[in-house]
Design an enzyme around this catalytic site. Structure first.
Site, short mmCIF file in Angstrom:
data_model
loop_
_atom_site.label_atom_id
_atom_site.label_comp_id
_atom_site.label_asym_id
_atom_site.label_seq_id
_atom_site.Cartn_x
_atom_site.Cartn_y
_atom_site.Cartn_z
NE ARG A 9 -26.46 3.90 16.43
CZ ARG A 9 -25.93 3.38 17.54
NH1 ARG A 9 -26.27 2.17 17.93
NH2 ARG A 9 -25.04 4.05 18.24
CB CYS A 45 -28.30 7.14 18.09
SG CYS A 45 -27.68 8.13 16.74
#
Lengths: 146, 297
Positions: free
Chosen positions: B252, B247
């Site tokens: 994430r 990410c």
């Protein structure tokens, strides 16, 4: 070069933080978060008047007024689930409201880095407070000139 | 595993159902002495406003990242952290947090780097616990420090570095950022602060599956059929057994790592935590802009 000076209320807040141990600084920040006043009613129905602080991870909005006496009134709102952001906003609202436009503009840009929260909160997050201060000063500059 | 697993039907289809617990299960097991609940949030103060009774706080930034190097803490610092939180090596750890367990999954991934064996997520995280009207407290538990061994971090199995990604090109890559970051319109998540990448776009051939798609409306993980439709079919992982996710700074994608490995059951999944803030600032690595994955360089 603009002359800078830490306004007395912000200086007092800074000293309060610096006197505490790291963990207690977090609790003081939480107290500030809880003290953030609700937006005045005239803004609650006008989210369009508020400026989003994109440097913050959480949705925080602020609005600055400069009255006829060149006194600054600052308002901010952030969700309950974002207490760190609320705490930052609350410090600035308490520290800057009631000052003259010139006093707000003279506030050092690095104030957020001086209040002893870099370790407890992390420099990354402190950047959100710097963003808030920068945007506040920009609004004051624009509105004081108008 | 020291505490019995949650045998809820809801987890039956997942590859490793023992990595999840329901709110009901956690409520019923809160008093187990060898179970420690950890809250891990994006907001460093959210725990202080109220948390699950007995839960301790671990912050992704101040506790799990090295303060100087761009790296995670080492075995020594991790052992000290575990010891101070009263977590022994054989304890069961249940992690939960805000934003669909975004940061909780990141913490779980870091625990896995140190080989802490029994670490699980609370399905639905902090929001589900609160939505069900379960108890919160502001009381911080005083846990007795315990011995925790100094375990060297094992980055090999589940962590990818930039050169690993270059070697991996041609095999499945998942970019879990927002479509705007993927296409190169911007370098940060919408409404998130700038974290310094000099170029925008994505790694060639990476498919875009924003991390939040793994979560259902109530913050729990989607059922296995839906996860397979998204990742295996739509993102084209197919029968591949070696996937890298990335990410912007690797948080994430830690969430997607959990989904791909523990729920979908892909044997080898690595999280490239250097992610876009490294790739997008590196001289001469290939970058593709636009909505299409692009060709191999």
């Amino acid at each position: 070069m603009t002359e800078t000076a830490v306004p007395p209320a912000l200086a007092e807040i800074r000293d309060e933080f610096l006197e505490l141990e790291q963990q207690d600084r977090l609790m003081l920040l939480l107290e500030f978060a809880n003290e953030l006043p609700e937006l005045p009613e005239r803004f609650q129905d006008h989210p369009d008047l508020l400026e989003r602080v994109t440097e913050c991870q959480s949705p925080v909005y602020l609005f600055v007024e400069v009255d006829d006496e060149r006194v600054v009134h600052m308002h901010a709102t952030a969700p309950r689930e974002a207490p760190t952001t609320r705490g930052f906003a609350s410090i600035l609202v308490q520290g800057l409201s009631g000052l003259t436009a010139d006093e707000v503009l003279a506030t050092p840009d690095d104030y957020p880095q001086t209040i002893g929260l870099n370790e407890a909160v992390s420099p990354l997050r402190i950047r959100g407070m710097s963003g808030m201060l920068g945007r506040t000063k920009r609004q004051v500059r624009a509105k004081a000139a108008a | 595993m020291t505490v019995e697993v949650d045998s809820s039907e809801r987890f039956a289809g997942y590859a490793n159902p023992n990595r999840l617990v329901t709110t009901e299960w956690l409520q019923a097991h809160l008093d187990k002495p060898d179970l420690v609940v950890i809250e891990s949030n994006e907001d460093v103060l959210l725990y202080e406003t109220g948390h699950i009774p007995g839960a301790v706080k671990i912050d992704w930034h101040t506790d799990l990242n090295d303060p100087v190097l761009r790296d995670f803490v080492d075995g020594d610092a991790f052992a000290k952290l575990m010891s101070s939180k009263g977590i022994a090596r054989d304890f069961t750890v249940v992690i939960y947090g805000d934003k669909n367990n975004w940061w909780a999954a990141y913490a779980l991934w870091v625990f896995t780097l140190f080989g802490h064996e029994d670490v699980r997520l609370l399905d639905g995280g902090r929001n589900k616990w609160i939505a069900e009207g379960r108890e919160l407290t502001t009381e911080v538990p005083q846990r007795t420090p315990v011995e925790y061994p100094i375990i060297p971090r094992n980055d090999h199995a589940i962590r990818a570095f930039k050169d690993d990604v270059l070697d991996h090109l041609g095999k499945p890559l998942i970019d879990v950022r927002s479509p705007e970051e993927y296409s190169g319109e911007r370098t940060t998540a919408p409404a998130y602060p700038e974290e310094g990448a000099l170029r925008a776009g994505h790694i060639p051939t990476a498919r875009n599956v924003p991390w939040g798609r793994a979560a259902a409306e109530d913050g729990t993980f989607k059922p296995i059929d839906e996860l397979k439709a998204i990742y295996v079919d739509e993102a084209g992982i197919g029968a591949a057994d070696d996937v890298i996710a990335y990410c912007r700074i690797g948080e994430r994608s830690a969430h997607t790592w959990f989904v791909l490995h523990h729920l979908v059951g892909i044997p080898k999944v690595r999280n490239y935590d250097g992610s876009w803030t490294e790739w997008g600032s590196t001289v001469k690595v290939p970058i593709v802009q636009g909505e299409a994955p692009g060709e191999l360089p």
